[in-house]
Design a protein around this motif. Structure first.
Motif, short mmCIF file in Angstrom:
data_model
loop_
_atom_site.label_atom_id
_atom_site.label_comp_id
_atom_site.label_asym_id
_atom_site.label_seq_id
_atom_site.Cartn_x
_atom_site.Cartn_y
_atom_site.Cartn_z
N THR A 31 0.40 -1.13 0.18
CA THR A 31 -0.02 -0.03 -0.49
C THR A 31 0.77 0.86 -0.03
OG1 THR A 31 0.19 -0.12 2.57
CG2 THR A 31 -1.42 -1.26 1.57
N VAL A 32 0.62 2.23 -0.79
CA VAL A 32 1.30 3.64 -0.81
C VAL A 32 1.23 3.95 0.91
CG1 VAL A 32 0.80 3.23 -3.08
CG2 VAL A 32 -0.81 5.47 -1.88
N GLU A 33 0.30 3.63 1.06
CA GLU A 33 0.27 4.10 2.86
C GLU A 33 1.44 4.09 3.86
OE1 GLU A 33 -3.27 4.25 6.44
OE2 GLU A 33 -3.42 2.94 5.17
N ASN A 34 1.65 4.96 3.98
CA ASN A 34 3.01 5.02 5.83
C ASN A 34 4.17 4.50 4.70
OD1 ASN A 34 1.57 5.40 7.90
ND2 ASN A 34 1.34 2.62 7.81
N GLU A 35 4.39 4.74 2.78
CA GLU A 35 5.36 4.79 2.65
C GLU A 35 5.99 5.95 2.03
OE1 GLU A 35 7.67 2.60 1.66
OE2 GLU A 35 5.45 0.74 1.29
N ARG A 36 7.23 6.77 1.57
CA ARG A 36 7.94 7.43 2.27
C ARG A 36 8.51 8.09 0.53
NH1 ARG A 36 12.45 10.45 5.87
NH2 ARG A 36 13.74 11.03 4.26
N LEU A 37 7.46 9.32 0.32
CA LEU A 37 7.81 10.10 -1.30
C LEU A 37 8.63 10.82 -1.39
CD1 LEU A 37 6.97 11.16 -3.76
CD2 LEU A 37 5.00 11.91 -3.47
N CYS A 38 9.20 10.83 -1.76
CA CYS A 38 10.15 12.15 -1.61
C CYS A 38 9.86 13.25 -3.03
CB CYS A 38 11.58 11.99 -1.68
SG CYS A 38 12.94 13.44 -2.24
N VAL A 39 9.46 14.39 -2.94
CA VAL A 39 9.08 15.14 -4.10
C VAL A 39 11.06 15.86 -4.63
CG1 VAL A 39 7.24 16.37 -5.76
CG2 VAL A 39 6.48 15.40 -3.53
N ILE A 40 11.04 15.97 -5.66
CA ILE A 40 12.59 16.99 -6.36
C ILE A 40 11.81 17.69 -6.80
CG2 ILE A 40 14.59 16.94 -6.97
CD1 ILE A 40 14.80 13.89 -6.89
N GLY A 41 11.83 19.71 -6.51
CA GLY A 41 11.10 20.51 -6.71
C GLY A 41 9.15 20.45 -6.13
N LEU A 42 9.62 21.83 -4.96
CA LEU A 42 8.08 21.54 -4.75
C LEU A 42 7.62 22.95 -4.66
CD1 LEU A 42 9.73 20.63 -1.12
CD2 LEU A 42 7.88 19.52 -2.27
N GLY A 43 7.22 23.24 -6.40
CA GLY A 43 6.09 24.17 -6.64
C GLY A 43 4.92 23.59 -6.92
N THR A 44 4.09 24.50 -8.41
CA THR A 44 3.03 24.23 -8.64
C THR A 44 2.54 22.59 -8.16
OG1 THR A 44 2.60 25.93 -9.36
CG2 THR A 44 0.98 24.40 -10.11
N ILE A 45 2.88 21.83 -9.23
CA ILE A 45 2.95 20.31 -9.33
C ILE A 45 3.66 19.93 -7.80
CG2 ILE A 45 4.02 18.40 -10.52
CD1 ILE A 45 3.72 20.33 -12.98
N GLY A 46 4.73 19.80 -8.10
CA GLY A 46 5.54 19.24 -6.53
C GLY A 46 3.99 19.66 -5.10
N GLU A 47 4.03 20.58 -5.41
CA GLU A 47 2.89 20.96 -4.09
C GLU A 47 1.70 20.22 -4.02
OE1 GLU A 47 1.68 24.83 -2.08
OE2 GLU A 47 0.28 23.89 -1.88
N GLY A 48 0.86 19.96 -5.35
CA GLY A 48 -0.08 19.22 -6.13
C GLY A 48 0.23 17.67 -5.42
N ILE A 49 1.23 16.51 -5.76
CA ILE A 49 1.43 15.68 -5.37
C ILE A 49 1.55 15.35 -4.18
CG2 ILE A 49 3.20 13.63 -5.50
CD1 ILE A 49 3.73 14.71 -8.72
N ALA A 50 2.13 16.29 -2.66
CA ALA A 50 2.83 16.50 -1.89
C ALA A 50 1.82 15.91 -1.23
CB ALA A 50 3.56 17.63 -1.54
N ARG A 51 0.32 16.96 -1.60
CA ARG A 51 -0.78 17.34 -0.58
C ARG A 51 -1.80 16.24 -0.41
NH1 ARG A 51 -3.41 22.40 0.59
NH2 ARG A 51 -2.30 24.52 0.04
N ARG A 52 -2.02 15.91 -2.53
CA ARG A 52 -1.90 14.91 -2.19
C ARG A 52 -2.18 13.33 -1.20
NH1 ARG A 52 -3.42 18.22 -5.75
NH2 ARG A 52 -5.89 18.85 -6.53
#
Ligand code: NDP
Ligand code: 7N6
Length: 308
Positions: free
Chosen positions: A132-153
């Motif tokens: 499951t993706v729950e509890n898995e770690r995601l690293c987002v390289i580039g925290l702009g519009t898209i990075g934040e859009g992915i991070a929030r979700r």
């Protein structure tokens, strides 16, 4: 300043029907015209385009319908004194949902089941493979519009989200921020590494052999930004050697991805044809950005998304 005409360059057809885009300006009191290569442009013409063209340097203002304006030579617009604007700030939902879709598929194996469905195969994957993706770690390289859009979700799905940016501003959903110099620390423990930076001299080849070695061997790379940020040959080698587990890619150094490219051949690689931003109302979102800047030009305000 005065604008007498809004020119829509035919290259917008790459991303949406030119005529739908033109019609989106019917409520604007400015004549619109679809133009091809070589159109003669003057100081009261605005242009919206997918591709750069030499004649754009004679216009009043040029709008790139893409967030990534790496194909436009900003120095030449500065030299010509022609403002250039881009289309960042609107892809948080579209590309954000795309990245979440990739991660859910890679974790829950939707891509594998769909491949097997073509064979009418009631497929049982190895017991160890699904997660499951729950509890898995995601690293987002580039925290702009898209990075934040992915991070929030991703945060809403219970993932542990970290990210990389140059500036120090916090980002909703991101529990820890790293400086680009600490790339290896940031990606080392991540199950998913998502690339959402612009393509610049600094970001070209950002993920290459050394990074795939640092990454977990059960990690997945997601690239929704630009192909050259991830070194293709190194990625293929890392997939072949098992340095990483898989990838989801919307963008490529060469597009369309050549038919004989090895990336097509991996079960654990999801390929989408640079459609991360595609929706049936995408032309309206871009038109809104253009209209906003027409208003600003008329009101003498600074342009939104000015990049040169
Ligand atoms: P933004 O400008 O909103 O965000 C980019 C972020 O990257 C900035 O916030 C910046 O933050 C960060 N950044 C820049 N350079 C670096 C670096 N060297 N290391 C780490 N972070 C860096 O752009 P968008 O989110 O709208 O789009 C990002 C890119 O995605 C576009 O440039 C485009 O190429 C691509 N794209 C792809 C789409 C698709 O269809 N697949 C659709 C739309 C965009 P800071 O200044 O703090 O470093
Ligand atoms: C769709 C292009 C961007 O940079 O490449 C993407 O915005 C999508 C117009």
């Amino acid at each position: 300043e005065t604008l007498d005409r809004l020119c829509i360059h035919g290259s917008v057809e790459n991303k949406f029907p030119t005529e739908s885009f033109r019609a989106a300006f019917d409520d604007l009191d400015l004549p619109t015209e679809v133009v091809g290569d070589g159109e003669s442009l003057g100081p009261t013409d605005a242009v919206a385009s997918f591709r750069p063209r030499p004649e754009f340097h004679d216009a009043a203002w040029v709008h790139c319908i893409r967030a990534g304006y790496d194909e436009f030579d900003t120095a030449s617009y500065e030299a010509a004194g022609v403002p250039l604007t881009n289309s960042t700030g609107i892809h948080d939902t579209t590309v954000g949902e795309m990245a979440i879709g990739y991660m859910l598929s890679l974790a829950r194996l939707l891509h594998v089941y769909r491949d097997r469905q073509v064979e009418r195969d009631w497929y049982a994957p190895p017991y160890e493979r699904p997660f499951t993706v729950e509890n898995e770690r995601l690293c987002v390289i580039g925290l702009g519009t898209i990075g934040e859009g992915i991070a929030r979700r991703a945060d809403a799905l219970g993932m542990e989200v970290v990210g990389i940016r140059r500036s120090d501003e916090s980002v909703p959903g991101v529990s820890e921020r790293y400086h680009p110099d600490d790339l290896h620390d940031a990606i080392g423990d991540a199950r998913f590494v998502a690339v959402t930076v612009p393509h610049t001299p600094e970001t070209e080849g950002l993920l290459a052999g050394p990074e795939f070695e640092v990454m977990r061997d059960d990690a997945y790379v997601i690239n929704v930004a630009r192909g050259p940020i991830v070194d293709d040959d190194a990625l293929v080698s890392a997939l072949e050697s098992g340095d990483i587990a898989g990838a989801a890619l919307d963008v490529f150094a060469e597009e369309p991805l050549p038919e004989d490219h090895p990336l097509w051949g991996f079960e654990e690689v999801i390929i989408s044809p640079h459609r991360g931003s595609a929706t049936n109302r995408y032309h309206l979102d871009i038109a809104d950005l253009v209209k906003e800047n027409v208003r600003r030009i008329r009101d003498g305000e600074p342009l939104r998304n000015r990049v040169a």
